[in-house]
Scaffold this active site. Structure first.
Site, PDB file in Angstrom:
ATOM      1  N   THR A   1     -10.185  -4.667   2.209  1.00 58.00           N
ATOM      2  CA  THR A   1      -9.548  -5.258   3.396  1.00 58.00           C
ATOM      3  C   THR A   1      -9.963  -4.563   4.687  1.00 58.00           C
ATOM      4  OG1 THR A   1      -7.629  -5.818   2.084  1.00 58.00           O
ATOM      5  CG2 THR A   1      -7.290  -5.758   4.438  1.00 58.00           C
TER       6      THR A   1
ATOM      7  N   SER B   1     -12.194  -5.006  -4.052  1.00 55.35           N
ATOM      8  CA  SER B   1     -12.168  -4.020  -5.139  1.00 55.35           C
ATOM      9  C   SER B   1     -11.678  -4.594  -6.465  1.00 55.35           C
ATOM     10  CB  SER B   1     -11.349  -2.795  -4.744  1.00 55.35           C
ATOM     11  OG  SER B   1      -9.981  -3.042  -4.888  1.00 55.35           O
TER      12      SER B   1
ATOM     13  N   THR C   1       3.099   6.503 -20.797  1.00 54.62           N
ATOM     14  CA  THR C   1       4.375   5.813 -20.596  1.00 54.62           C
ATOM     15  C   THR C   1       4.268   4.667 -19.587  1.00 54.62           C
ATOM     16  OG1 THR C   1       6.662   6.030 -19.842  1.00 54.62           O
ATOM     17  CG2 THR C   1       5.102   7.603 -18.930  1.00 54.62           C
ATOM     18  N   GLN C   2       5.068   3.626 -19.825  1.00 55.09           N
ATOM     19  CA  GLN C   2       5.137   2.509 -18.871  1.00 55.09           C
ATOM     20  C   GLN C   2       5.908   2.903 -17.617  1.00 55.09           C
ATOM     21  OE1 GLN C   2       7.109  -0.814 -20.683  1.00 55.09           O
ATOM     22  NE2 GLN C   2       5.641  -0.917 -22.352  1.00 55.09           N
ATOM     23  N   CYS C   3       6.688   3.988 -17.711  1.00 51.38           N
ATOM     24  CA  CYS C   3       7.461   4.416 -16.544  1.00 51.38           C
ATOM     25  C   CYS C   3       6.501   4.903 -15.458  1.00 51.38           C
ATOM     26  CB  CYS C   3       8.400   5.557 -16.912  1.00 51.38           C
ATOM     27  SG  CYS C   3       9.622   5.093 -18.136  1.00 51.38           S
TER      28      CYS C   3
HETATM   29  N1  ASP Z   1      -8.033  -7.119  -2.299  1.00 51.45           N
HETATM   30  C1  ASP Z   1      -8.339  -5.982  -1.463  1.00 51.45           C
HETATM   31  C2  ASP Z   1      -9.224  -5.041  -2.252  1.00 51.45           C
HETATM   32  O1  ASP Z   1      -8.736  -4.301  -3.052  1.00 51.45           O
HETATM   33  C3  ASP Z   1      -7.102  -5.310  -1.005  1.00 51.45           C
HETATM   34  C4  ASP Z   1      -7.331  -4.087  -0.133  1.00 51.45           C
HETATM   35  O2  ASP Z   1      -8.424  -3.800   0.316  1.00 51.45           O
HETATM   36  O3  ASP Z   1      -6.359  -3.385   0.164  1.00 51.45           O
HETATM   37  O4  ASP Z   1     -10.417  -5.043  -2.063  1.00 51.45           O
END
Ligand code: ASP
Length: 343
Positions: A16, A61, A279-281
């Site tokens: 982003t 990503s 753990t899932q926690c």
């Molecule tokens: N979808 C974007 C990514 O992970 C979200 C971000 O950049 O925060 O590339």
């Protein structure tokens, strides 16, 4: 480059932070990195020399994978001796996975590699990108007695620097998108940059940097839920392709004690497939044997992930399988902290 000023390499992979809105669809997509620098003239005010390098095709990503991890690592490896620190601009969605992976790839790292990104694009009026980027660079330039202060893979987001392999993305909206629930933050940005020196990773600097680049991706992540069925699990566990399994269990590492389930784990371990208990926690640690519902796991040889995050467990499993760690030592090595990823 100006002498006596730290030299920082910015590696732009996408995310982003460098995205713009497609005027037709309104969806966010990556754009040319050169524009990113044009949008932050403040970078010129920093007391360091900044050079930049970008992926040819920056990615969201969500498309991240080990091939890109190797690409990032090779950029840093090639420039390791020319720079004092590295800042990797990366989408936040899978940043914790990449930061974990890079931490295992760089053995005896003696310089900072800091991951950062943002929730809003750099061009947005209320963007968090500028603060994240500028402070990440400042963190990477920190020196004491001529040596970098941070000598590990960090993740900087919303005023805090964390150990990368301890983080998890916990929020898709808040600027405070990451947490490190089982390890304190390494530094905080306020009026001053406050570094928690005692919590920083202390690498063996007498040893030379080694960069590991092999990952085994034929692994499984299974999250337990009440009602999980034998019909679905059996073929997955028995697949000849599966080389390792991360099991997300309840609480302190507990699972159903149904015979089919325990037997399936036992047979899988007998085939030399490591099974890791995490753990899932969001916080806390696996402690097999604390409850009756984890005693059998311990006796059949399930590996304890202790307080590792799922992200770091997956990266460590892919890394150790890629390194062909023998099955005899696998459990002992996995249960040992290699880069500060577990307590
Ligand atoms: N979808 C974007 C990514 O992970 C979200 C971000 O950049 O925060 O590339």
């Amino acid at each position: 480059m100006t002498v006596n000023q730290p030299n920082i390499l910015l590696v732009y992979t996408g995310g982003t932070i460098g995205m713009i809105k497609d005027p037709e669809t309104g969806a966010l997509k990556s754009f040319d990195f050169k524009n990113l620098l044009e949008r932050i003239p403040e970078l010129k005010l920093l007391d360091c020399n900044i050079e930049t390098i970008s992926f040819d095709d920056p990615i969201d990503s969500s498309n991240m994978n080990p091939k890109y991890w190797v690409q990032i690592a090779e950029i840093i490896e090639e420039e390791y001796h020319n720079f004092d620190g590295f800042v990797v601009l990366h989408g936040s969605d899978t940043m914790s996975y990449s930061a974990s992976a890079l931490s295992f790839m760089f053995e005896n790292l003696a310089k900072p590699i800091i991951f950062t990104g943002s929730q809003l694009p750099i061009g947005d009026l209320r963007t968090d990108a500028k603060e994240n980027l500028i402070t990440s660079i400042q963190m990477a330039t920190l020196q004491r007695a001529g040596k970098p202060v941070i000598r590990e893979v960090g993740l900087y987001f919303e005023y805090k620097l964390y150990r990368g392999n301890r983080t998890t993305k916990i929020n898709a909206e808040h600027f405070e998108a990451f947490e490190s629930l089982n390890y304190p933050h390494l530094a905080e940005s306020g009026v001053h940059l406050n570094v928690e020196y005692d919590d920083l990773f202390k690498p063996n600097t007498r040893k030379k940097l080694v960069v590991h680049k092999q990952f085994e991706t034929n692994i499984l992540l299974v999250k337990l839920f009440p009602g999980i069925s034998e019909t679905i699990l059996k073929p997955l566990f028995n697949s000849a392709a599966v080389k390792g399994i991360v099991l997300e269990t309840y609480g302190a590492g507990n699972t159903t004690t149904e015979a089919w389930f325990i037997d399936l784990l036992k047979q899988t371990i007998k085939r030399d497939i490591p099974i890791i208990n995490v753990t899932q926690c969001s916080g806390g640690s696996v402690l097999m044997g604390q409850y009756e519902t984890s005693t059998q796991l311990k006796s059949i040889g399930v590996i304890s992930g202790k307080d590792i995050t799922t992200e770091a467990a997956l990266a460590k499993l892919m890394f150790m399988l890629g390194e062909n760690v023998s099955i005899k030592t696998f459990k002992t090595i996995f249960e040992t902290s290699l880069r500060g990823e577990m307590s």
